[in-house]
Design an enzyme around this catalytic site. Sequence first.
Site, PDB file in Angstrom:
ATOM      1  N   ASP A  30       0.847  -1.195   0.000  1.00  5.87           N
ATOM      2  CA  ASP A  30       0.000   0.000   0.000  1.00  5.87           C
ATOM      3  C   ASP A  30       0.882   1.245   0.000  1.00  5.87           C
ATOM      4  O   ASP A  30       2.076   1.169   0.286  1.00  5.87           O
ATOM      5  CB  ASP A  30      -0.913   0.001   1.235  1.00  5.87           C
ATOM      6  CG  ASP A  30      -2.150   0.850   1.009  1.00  5.87           C
ATOM      7  OD1 ASP A  30      -3.186   0.280   0.624  1.00  5.87           O
ATOM      8  OD2 ASP A  30      -2.076   2.082   1.195  1.00  5.87           O
ATOM      9  N   THR A 123     -12.636  -4.463  -9.976  1.00 16.10           N
ATOM     10  CA  THR A 123     -13.723  -4.507 -10.958  1.00 16.10           C
ATOM     11  C   THR A 123     -13.398  -3.549 -12.103  1.00 16.10           C
ATOM     12  O   THR A 123     -13.276  -2.341 -11.900  1.00 16.10           O
ATOM     13  CB  THR A 123     -15.052  -4.120 -10.269  1.00 16.10           C
ATOM     14  OG1 THR A 123     -15.299  -5.072  -9.240  1.00 16.10           O
ATOM     15  CG2 THR A 123     -16.213  -4.110 -11.250  1.00 16.10           C
ATOM     16  N   GLU A 155     -13.993 -10.437  -7.811  1.00 16.07           N
ATOM     17  CA  GLU A 155     -14.475 -10.775  -6.464  1.00 16.07           C
ATOM     18  C   GLU A 155     -15.976 -10.558  -6.416  1.00 16.07           C
ATOM     19  O   GLU A 155     -16.507  -9.751  -7.171  1.00 16.07           O
ATOM     20  CB  GLU A 155     -13.760  -9.917  -5.414  1.00 16.07           C
ATOM     21  CG  GLU A 155     -13.734  -8.408  -5.691  1.00 16.07           C
ATOM     22  CD  GLU A 155     -14.986  -7.663  -5.310  1.00 16.07           C
ATOM     23  OE1 GLU A 155     -15.731  -8.173  -4.469  1.00 16.07           O
ATOM     24  OE2 GLU A 155     -15.230  -6.575  -5.863  1.00 16.07           O
ATOM     25  N   PHE A 156     -16.625 -11.304  -5.520  1.00 17.28           N
ATOM     26  CA  PHE A 156     -18.080 -11.152  -5.341  1.00 17.28           C
ATOM     27  C   PHE A 156     -18.356 -10.974  -3.853  1.00 17.28           C
ATOM     28  O   PHE A 156     -19.165 -11.682  -3.264  1.00 17.28           O
ATOM     29  CB  PHE A 156     -18.817 -12.382  -5.888  1.00 17.28           C
ATOM     30  CG  PHE A 156     -18.556 -12.631  -7.357  1.00 17.28           C
ATOM     31  CD1 PHE A 156     -19.278 -11.962  -8.330  1.00 17.28           C
ATOM     32  CD2 PHE A 156     -17.564 -13.518  -7.756  1.00 17.28           C
ATOM     33  CE1 PHE A 156     -19.028 -12.173  -9.682  1.00 17.28           C
ATOM     34  CE2 PHE A 156     -17.298 -13.731  -9.109  1.00 17.28           C
ATOM     35  CZ  PHE A 156     -18.034 -13.057 -10.067  1.00 17.28           C
ATOM     36  N   GLU A 159     -20.154  -6.417   1.388  1.00 18.18           N
ATOM     37  CA  GLU A 159     -19.662  -5.787   2.610  1.00 18.18           C
ATOM     38  C   GLU A 159     -20.445  -6.347   3.790  1.00 18.18           C
ATOM     39  O   GLU A 159     -21.646  -6.574   3.699  1.00 18.18           O
ATOM     40  CB  GLU A 159     -19.827  -4.270   2.532  1.00 18.18           C
ATOM     41  CG  GLU A 159     -18.865  -3.676   1.532  1.00 18.18           C
ATOM     42  CD  GLU A 159     -18.828  -2.151   1.595  1.00 18.18           C
ATOM     43  OE1 GLU A 159     -19.058  -1.583   2.665  1.00 18.18           O
ATOM     44  OE2 GLU A 159     -18.566  -1.559   0.540  1.00 18.18           O
ATOM     45  N   LYS A 208     -18.624 -10.268 -13.670  1.00 17.04           N
ATOM     46  CA  LYS A 208     -18.755  -9.415 -12.485  1.00 17.04           C
ATOM     47  C   LYS A 208     -19.804  -8.318 -12.703  1.00 17.04           C
ATOM     48  O   LYS A 208     -20.693  -8.096 -11.874  1.00 17.04           O
ATOM     49  CB  LYS A 208     -17.397  -8.812 -12.142  1.00 17.04           C
ATOM     50  CG  LYS A 208     -17.405  -7.718 -11.108  1.00 17.04           C
ATOM     51  CD  LYS A 208     -17.827  -8.242  -9.736  1.00 17.04           C
ATOM     52  CE  LYS A 208     -18.255  -7.125  -8.811  1.00 17.04           C
ATOM     53  NZ  LYS A 208     -17.388  -6.815  -7.759  1.00 17.04           N
ATOM     54  N   ASN A 212     -23.751  -7.991 -10.886  1.00 16.09           N
ATOM     55  CA  ASN A 212     -24.272  -6.857 -10.122  1.00 16.09           C
ATOM     56  C   ASN A 212     -25.441  -6.183 -10.833  1.00 16.09           C
ATOM     57  O   ASN A 212     -26.364  -5.685 -10.194  1.00 16.09           O
ATOM     58  CB  ASN A 212     -23.154  -5.847  -9.831  1.00 16.09           C
ATOM     59  CG  ASN A 212     -22.373  -6.255  -8.591  1.00 16.09           C
ATOM     60  OD1 ASN A 212     -22.765  -7.177  -7.896  1.00 16.09           O
ATOM     61  ND2 ASN A 212     -21.273  -5.585  -8.323  1.00 16.09           N
ATOM     62  N   GLY A 271     -38.212  -1.034  -1.045  1.00 17.73           N
ATOM     63  CA  GLY A 271     -37.444  -0.204  -0.114  1.00 17.73           C
ATOM     64  C   GLY A 271     -37.049   1.136  -0.691  1.00 17.73           C
ATOM     65  O   GLY A 271     -37.567   1.575  -1.731  1.00 17.73           O
ATOM     66  N   CYS A 278     -20.679  -0.577  -4.972  1.00 19.03           N
ATOM     67  CA  CYS A 278     -20.704  -1.413  -6.179  1.00 19.03           C
ATOM     68  C   CYS A 278     -21.895  -1.193  -7.090  1.00 19.03           C
ATOM     69  O   CYS A 278     -21.724  -0.834  -8.249  1.00 19.03           O
ATOM     70  CB  CYS A 278     -20.629  -2.886  -5.786  1.00 19.03           C
ATOM     71  SG  CYS A 278     -19.031  -3.309  -5.131  1.00 19.03           S
TER      72      CYS A 278
HETATM   73  C1  UDX Z   1     -22.729  -6.138  -3.924  1.00 16.18           C
HETATM   74  C2  UDX Z   1     -22.834  -7.583  -4.463  1.00 16.18           C
HETATM   75  O1  UDX Z   1     -23.859  -8.277  -3.743  1.00 16.18           O
HETATM   76  C3  UDX Z   1     -21.499  -8.299  -4.353  1.00 16.18           C
HETATM   77  O2  UDX Z   1     -21.607  -9.596  -4.952  1.00 16.18           O
HETATM   78  C4  UDX Z   1     -20.457  -7.465  -5.121  1.00 16.18           C
HETATM   79  O3  UDX Z   1     -19.210  -8.043  -5.092  1.00 16.18           O
HETATM   80  C5  UDX Z   1     -20.397  -6.060  -4.534  1.00 16.18           C
HETATM   81  O4  UDX Z   1     -21.692  -5.465  -4.635  1.00 16.18           O
HETATM   82  P1  UDX Z   1     -22.717  -4.979  -1.528  1.00 16.18           P
HETATM   83  O5  UDX Z   1     -22.533  -3.668  -2.232  1.00 16.18           O
HETATM   84  O6  UDX Z   1     -21.917  -5.256  -0.308  1.00 16.18           O
HETATM   85  O7  UDX Z   1     -22.431  -6.202  -2.541  1.00 16.18           O
HETATM   86  O8  UDX Z   1     -24.246  -5.039  -1.145  1.00 16.18           O
HETATM   87  P2  UDX Z   1     -25.499  -6.022  -1.108  1.00 16.18           P
HETATM   88  O9  UDX Z   1     -25.570  -6.712   0.201  1.00 16.18           O
HETATM   89  O10 UDX Z   1     -25.573  -6.896  -2.305  1.00 16.18           O
HETATM   90  O11 UDX Z   1     -26.666  -4.916  -1.128  1.00 16.18           O
HETATM   91  C6  UDX Z   1     -26.514  -3.714  -1.862  1.00 16.18           C
HETATM   92  C7  UDX Z   1     -27.559  -2.673  -1.631  1.00 16.18           C
HETATM   93  O12 UDX Z   1     -28.825  -3.131  -2.070  1.00 16.18           O
HETATM   94  C8  UDX Z   1     -27.771  -2.162  -0.207  1.00 16.18           C
HETATM   95  O13 UDX Z   1     -27.850  -0.746  -0.246  1.00 16.18           O
HETATM   96  C9  UDX Z   1     -29.122  -2.728   0.185  1.00 16.18           C
HETATM   97  O14 UDX Z   1     -29.804  -1.925   1.134  1.00 16.18           O
HETATM   98  C10 UDX Z   1     -29.829  -2.705  -1.142  1.00 16.18           C
HETATM   99  N1  UDX Z   1     -30.989  -3.603  -1.228  1.00 16.18           N
HETATM  100  C11 UDX Z   1     -30.845  -4.950  -1.070  1.00 16.18           C
HETATM  101  C12 UDX Z   1     -32.244  -3.060  -1.507  1.00 16.18           C
HETATM  102  O15 UDX Z   1     -32.379  -1.842  -1.668  1.00 16.18           O
HETATM  103  N2  UDX Z   1     -33.305  -3.909  -1.610  1.00 16.18           N
HETATM  104  C13 UDX Z   1     -33.206  -5.236  -1.443  1.00 16.18           C
HETATM  105  O16 UDX Z   1     -34.214  -5.933  -1.559  1.00 16.18           O
HETATM  106  C14 UDX Z   1     -31.933  -5.790  -1.161  1.00 16.18           C
END
Ligand code: UDX
Length: 450
Positions: A30, A123, A155-156, A159, A208, A212, A271, A278
């Site tokens: 880093d 990504t 990566e998938f 968080e 990837k 998403n 929601g 991402c």
């Molecule tokens: C996402 C992908 O799931 C992961 O595979 C990729 O590598 C990075 O991007 P992440 O950004 O951590 O991961 O979030 P995730 O848990 O998938 O949810 C993303 C967002 O969607 C959140 O803001 C969540 O609140 C929102 N969400 C989720 C909704 O608004 N409605 C839903 O029904 C589900």
Amino acid sequence: MNITVLGTGYVGLVSGVCLAQVGHNVLCLDLNERTVKSLNAGHPHIYEEGLDEMLKSVIQSGRFKASLVNDENIMSNDVFMIAVGTPSKEGRIDLGQIEAASKAIAQVIKKKNNRVTVLVKSTVVPGTTDTFVRNILIDQSGKAPSEFGLGMNPEFLREGNAIRDFMEPDRVVLGFEDQQTLEILESIYRPWKVDKIRCNTRTAEMIKYANNFFLALQISAANEVANLCYNIGNIDPLNVIKGVISDKRWSPIEDSQKRYVPEITTYLTPGCGFGGSCFPKDVEAIRTLQQEVGLVPRMAQAVLDVNKEQPSMVVTGLKQVLGSLKGIKVLVLGLAFKPDTDDIRESAGIKIAKELISVGAQVSCHDPVAAANIQKNEPELATILIDDWISGLEQADVIVIATKWKDYSILQSKQLTPKIREKVIFDCRRMLNAESFPESKYLSIGCNFK
Ligand code: UDX
């Protein structure tokens, strides 16, 4: 295998620590001296469940070390994983850090006699590894493409669930441009007995993005249905979604008559929209890429449009019930973009709080983990943050739940009833049971009961 990971951000650090956990020797490089020091002392600079303990354990085992990028450190291994950030800049991914990392590795390729392998984990849009990265490596090292290895291994990681997602992946995508690189990828991922998808680097990059895009698409589709329900009135969109996912093509009924409910259905909760580092950035990048190749980005644009409007459904819903929001005291619960993280990037909670302020509401906010990030990055909200949200309930006329933190589910408990009696509860994430609030006004996205 000895692996050097460039970048100790969220992806680089989680990947580096997990690779060390399964037995590889990992050196994470880093540019920030403080980050390196704190990592070597066993303190991750990001919040991720389980990371702290795993980092300490791999440091103790001697398999993980962080270091500053310098001439000596960068020469130590032959396998490089690029895990630097690719932030969004005007709808495109900014390849500045990828460029810097590629240039640094090119110097290693130039000086070393051993074959060097470069794996992109960040990504990046399809074509980046086999053109942009490859060209830098050729130009700056003076070597032919056949003299170094090139791969792409997306990566998938979600968080808050990143360690589990890395250690127990659904699949591993091994993108490669030459056979030797495939062999290296196979040995890195030998400990994982899951489906492995072997493909060229641009297919790996596309997987990837498409992944998403499909997830974000489910969210916006469910939200669009919810908004239609709102405008028709007297329909609970959550029941509509329940009805949809009971179709056995969404949730198959197995031999034993037991229904299997796949995780994808958790992306269909009506929601206030998606956020994070991402989904917004990746869908924007897809849209730009479509335009660049001469296509009209219909679906990507629609996913983004729905998502942009979605936080405003809170103000719309509240206005319908309360009229003007001027002077109304609103407590917004949850500013992280989702639970179990301190990440506030593109957070719907922040957008809701700001819109409420703009229409004259008296807003206060709470988040159990992201408060420090708010203090640092959101001056407008920093001054209205409160520590004790339960005491804050008494002062509020309206309580908005923007992030599904478990802590907030105690709003349903009987002992809090006196504090929320006759108040409005706006549950943007459908985490509470409407029946638990007989003495309050329970609202949620898409519900418009007259
Ligand atoms: C996402 C992908 O799931 C992961 O595979 C990729 O590598 C990075 O991007 P992440 O950004 O951590 O991961 O979030 P995730 O848990 O998938 O949810 C993303 C967002 O969607 C959140 O803001 C969540 O609140 C929102 N969400 C989720 C909704 O608004 N409605 C839903 O029904 C589900």
